[in-house]
Design an enzyme around this catalytic site. Structure first.
Site, PDB file in Angstrom:
ATOM      1  N   THR A   1     -23.450 -16.283   2.996  1.00  0.00           N
ATOM      2  CA  THR A   1     -22.845 -17.290   3.882  1.00  0.00           C
ATOM      3  C   THR A   1     -22.369 -16.577   5.136  1.00  0.00           C
ATOM      4  OG1 THR A   1     -20.639 -16.973   2.997  1.00  0.00           O
ATOM      5  CG2 THR A   1     -21.995 -18.629   1.907  1.00  0.00           C
TER       6      THR A   1
ATOM      7  N   GLU B   1     -24.852 -22.543  -0.524  1.00  0.00           N
ATOM      8  CA  GLU B   1     -24.762 -22.614  -1.984  1.00  0.00           C
ATOM      9  C   GLU B   1     -25.679 -23.687  -2.563  1.00  0.00           C
ATOM     10  OE1 GLU B   1     -22.352 -22.534   0.199  1.00  0.00           O
ATOM     11  OE2 GLU B   1     -20.739 -21.169  -0.410  1.00  0.00           O
TER      12      GLU B   1
ATOM     13  N   LYS C   1      -3.117 -30.411  10.701  1.00  0.00           N
ATOM     14  CA  LYS C   1      -1.977 -31.031  10.020  1.00  0.00           C
ATOM     15  C   LYS C   1      -0.851 -31.213  11.022  1.00  0.00           C
ATOM     16  CE  LYS C   1      -3.940 -28.216   6.713  1.00  0.00           C
ATOM     17  NZ  LYS C   1      -4.731 -27.565   7.792  1.00  0.00           N
TER      18      LYS C   1
ATOM     19  N   TRP D   1      -2.965 -35.999   8.868  1.00  0.00           N
ATOM     20  CA  TRP D   1      -4.141 -35.132   8.978  1.00  0.00           C
ATOM     21  C   TRP D   1      -5.052 -35.681  10.065  1.00  0.00           C
ATOM     22  CZ3 TRP D   1      -5.461 -31.238   5.099  1.00  0.00           C
ATOM     23  CH2 TRP D   1      -4.445 -31.070   4.143  1.00  0.00           C
TER      24      TRP D   1
HETATM   25  P1  ADP Z   1     -20.785 -21.554   6.800  1.00  0.00           P
HETATM   26  O1  ADP Z   1     -19.753 -22.226   5.907  1.00  0.00           O
HETATM   27  O2  ADP Z   1     -20.566 -20.110   6.905  1.00  0.00           O
HETATM   28  O3  ADP Z   1     -20.990 -22.263   8.098  1.00  0.00           O
HETATM   29  P2  ADP Z   1     -23.073 -22.888   5.683  1.00  0.00           P
HETATM   30  O4  ADP Z   1     -24.191 -22.810   6.651  1.00  0.00           O
HETATM   31  O5  ADP Z   1     -23.393 -22.845   4.242  1.00  0.00           O
HETATM   32  O6  ADP Z   1     -22.144 -21.679   5.979  1.00  0.00           O
HETATM   33  O7  ADP Z   1     -22.221 -24.153   6.029  1.00  0.00           O
HETATM   34  C1  ADP Z   1     -21.969 -25.207   5.172  1.00  0.00           C
HETATM   35  C2  ADP Z   1     -20.916 -26.100   5.762  1.00  0.00           C
HETATM   36  O8  ADP Z   1     -21.314 -26.554   7.055  1.00  0.00           O
HETATM   37  C3  ADP Z   1     -20.662 -27.358   4.989  1.00  0.00           C
HETATM   38  O9  ADP Z   1     -19.775 -27.138   3.910  1.00  0.00           O
HETATM   39  C4  ADP Z   1     -20.068 -28.265   6.049  1.00  0.00           C
HETATM   40  O10 ADP Z   1     -18.686 -28.017   6.255  1.00  0.00           O
HETATM   41  C5  ADP Z   1     -20.795 -27.852   7.285  1.00  0.00           C
HETATM   42  N1  ADP Z   1     -21.892 -28.788   7.547  1.00  0.00           N
HETATM   43  C6  ADP Z   1     -23.198 -28.614   7.290  1.00  0.00           C
HETATM   44  N2  ADP Z   1     -23.912 -29.677   7.691  1.00  0.00           N
HETATM   45  C7  ADP Z   1     -23.032 -30.575   8.198  1.00  0.00           C
HETATM   46  C8  ADP Z   1     -23.134 -31.895   8.767  1.00  0.00           C
HETATM   47  N3  ADP Z   1     -24.291 -32.492   8.929  1.00  0.00           N
HETATM   48  N4  ADP Z   1     -22.001 -32.486   9.162  1.00  0.00           N
HETATM   49  C9  ADP Z   1     -20.810 -31.891   9.028  1.00  0.00           C
HETATM   50  N5  ADP Z   1     -20.647 -30.657   8.513  1.00  0.00           N
HETATM   51  C10 ADP Z   1     -21.741 -30.011   8.101  1.00  0.00           C
END
Ligand code: ADP
Length: 533
Positions: free
Chosen positions: A177, A321, A431, A436
């Site tokens: 990640t 994940e 917050k 929120w």
């Molecule tokens: P990182 O957390 O390091 O950015 P990832 O690429 O696995 O790694 O990111 C996953 C996260 O990205 C998700 O848990 C979410 O918070 C955000 N995310 C991914 N796609 C979307 C989307 N279409 N809209 C909003 N958030 C998104």
């Protein structure tokens, strides 16, 4: 029924037999090179022999440090098909993070694009005694100590390979990640999960990719396997096109046009830049029928703009994940005669993939209803969802329930038709005075302002309110707006307590290694904005 293992080899062999005449296309320096699947397959076999000669065997990890190009794609197949694991390193990590992941994964060899040799050197210098082979891909005079050249290695090898069969649960790929907090966490994908994920994203109500398509992933091959696009494309026989380092909007538009691309995919920031260029030039890409946009929330305004340009924008949500696809937004029949519902659903992250189970839970872990308004943390489980982090018991214990449910860290609602809407990441919520504020909601509004090109909203510690929202904004050229003008516009659309106290004008918003706005850095730069005194 047969228990033939689900494996990347099965995708590859089918592609070679059924679609040998289809194309893998890549920029290579100033040229665009083309290989039929059959030619590509022969290079994959040569690479497999070369890997064996480097001493790579089943279970070994092999790193790539590369752009989206044909050699990187060759690694995608050759490495897992000899039973080894391809670790796709994010080329935009800091040197200490690159050194960390190479070491944590125990990579035995690193394949580096010629143009990235300079970029990886500081990371290698941090751990000069590590025993690993280096292979440089493409022409360059700059080599790494003891490195060999990719094309020379391949040229010496036969172009067929007797691929071994192994357990479908064997590891195939490894991705970390992008570490928005702490050290990067590794996710190990199996042959089985990769195969099932590819099948699922090809469905009509998912990415809907077919043999006629010409697919160009802007999303990097190091960002969660380019969202599975290499595997689904070869599975169905679509032509596959890669831009290498030309990720600037002009370079992308040129390739999308000249290669008659029909499907593309990438994070919102990329498509904002492409949209701006298409508008400025007053041109269109008539053959590009859809783009999959995810990784962070797609602002509704971006979707509207792309649709106006004739490009269907499909919002997707996923995580490293999850291999990564969780949801994709395709219109449902339920909204066919309900324009209001359609409008609302279209902007959401879409409906779940059939291979993902989900729950929405409150802070005590109780399920909240899927009524479109109740919020909860999203938990997932599934055929292509991780069960643990790679060699990281602490992160595994924190992220996974004992029965396998994974905490996404995203707060969401789900409507009765199954449409998921991400309200915000738990850690990005602001917050303020016991309430929120969703940073995503304020950003989406701001990016709908005609003078605003990009916006990121984040919380800053406040002596009275705990936190208050602050917006970082990049203005469009030719727009001259001040803080009061933007705040005034927002106040007509938001409650006062939700409206950012400060608007900071920037020329560029810092981004993560995969192109998402980097709120951690914005928070760090501004942590004393409201400090007393
Ligand atoms: P990182 O957390 O390091 O950015 P990832 O690429 O696995 O790694 O990111 C996953 C996260 O990205 C998700 O848990 C979410 O918070 C955000 N995310 C991914 N796609 C979307 C989307 N279409 N809209 C909003 N958030 C998104």
């Amino acid at each position: 029924m047969s228990e033939q293992p689900l494996a990347i080899r099965a995708i590859f062999e089918h592609a070679m037999r059924a679609h040998a005449h289809k194309y893998i296309i890549s920029r290579d320096g100033d040229a665009v090179v083309r290989f039929t699947y059959a030619q590509f397959g022969r290079r994959v076999a040569q690479l497999a022999h070369a890997l064996r000669k480097l001493g790579i065997g089943p279970g070994d990890r092999v790193a790539s440090f590369a752009w989206n190009g044909h050699r990187h794609l060759e690694l995608y197949f050759a490495v897992p098909m000899i039973g080894a694991v391809l670790h796709t390193v994010n080329i935009r990590l800091f040197p200490d993070q690159v050194a960390f992941v190479l070491d944590h994964a125990g990579d035995r060899a690193v394949f580096v694009d010629a143009s990235l040799v300079k970029a990886i050197k500081p990371a290698i210098a941090l751990n000069p005694d590590a025993e690993r082979a280096f292979v440089v891909m493409g022409e360059t005079s700059e080599l790494l100590a003891g490195s060999s050249r990719y094309e020379e290695l391949l040229a010496a090898e036969p172009d067929t390979y007797d691929w071994p069969e192994f357990d479908e649960r064997s590891a195939a790929l490894l991705c970390y990640t992008s570490a928005t907090t702490g050290d990067p966490k590794g996710v190990l994908y199996s042959h089985r999960s990769t195969y099932i994920h590819a099948l699922s994203i090809g469905l009509t109500d998912a990415m809907g990719i077919g043999e006629r398509d010409r697919v160009l992933p802007v999303v990097p091959l190091f960002h969660v396997n380019a969202w599975g696009t290499p595997f689904v494309s070869l599975m169905v026989g679509a032509d596959f096109i890669m831009p290498m380092e030309r990720l600037d909007p002009a370079g992308l538009v040129e390739l999308l046009e000249s290669e008659r691309v029909t499907v593309s995919a990438g994070v919102p920031t990329i498509w904002m830049a492409v949209r701006d260029l298409l508008r400025a030039r007053n041109t269109r890409l008539p053959l590009l029928r859809k783009v999959i946009i995810g990784g962070s929330a797609m602002p509704p305004s971006l979707m509207d703009d792309l649709e106006e340009l004739g490009i269907r924008a499909i919002h997707a949500w996923g995580m490293t994940e999850m291999s990564p696809v969780g949801t994709l937004n395709v219109d449902s029949s339920a909204a066919d005669d309900k324009p209001e519902l359609r409008r609302k659903e279209r902007y959401t992250q879409g409906r779940f993939s059939p291979i993902v189970s989900w729950r929405l839970v409150d802070e005590s872990g109780n399920d909240v209803p899927a009524d479109g308004t109740s919020r909860g943390e999203l938990l997932v489980r599934g055929y292509a969802v991780a069960r643990e982090y790679y060699r990281n018991d602490a992160a595994t214990a924190a992220g996974f329930e004992p029965d396998g449910w994974f905490h996404t860290g995203d707060v969401a609602t789900i409507d009765p038709y199954g449409y998921l809407e991400i309200v915000d990441r738990v850690k990005d919520f602001i917050k303020s005075g016991g309430e929120w504020i969703s940073s995503v909601e304020v950003e989406n509004l701001l990016m709908g302002h005609p003078g605003v090109k990009e916006a990121a909203v984040f919380g800053v510690a406040h002596p009275k309110w705990q936190e208050r929202p602050v917006a970082a904004v990049v203005l469009r050229e030719g727009h001259d707006l001040d803080e009061e003008a933007i705040r005034g516009w927002l106040l007509e659309r938001l409650a006062k307590w939700q409206t950012p106290d400060r608007i900071l004008f920037m020329t560029v918003i810092p981004r993560t290694g995969v192109g998402k706005f980097l709120k951690r850095e914005l928070r760090a730069q501004n942590e004393r904005l409201f400090a007393e005194g």
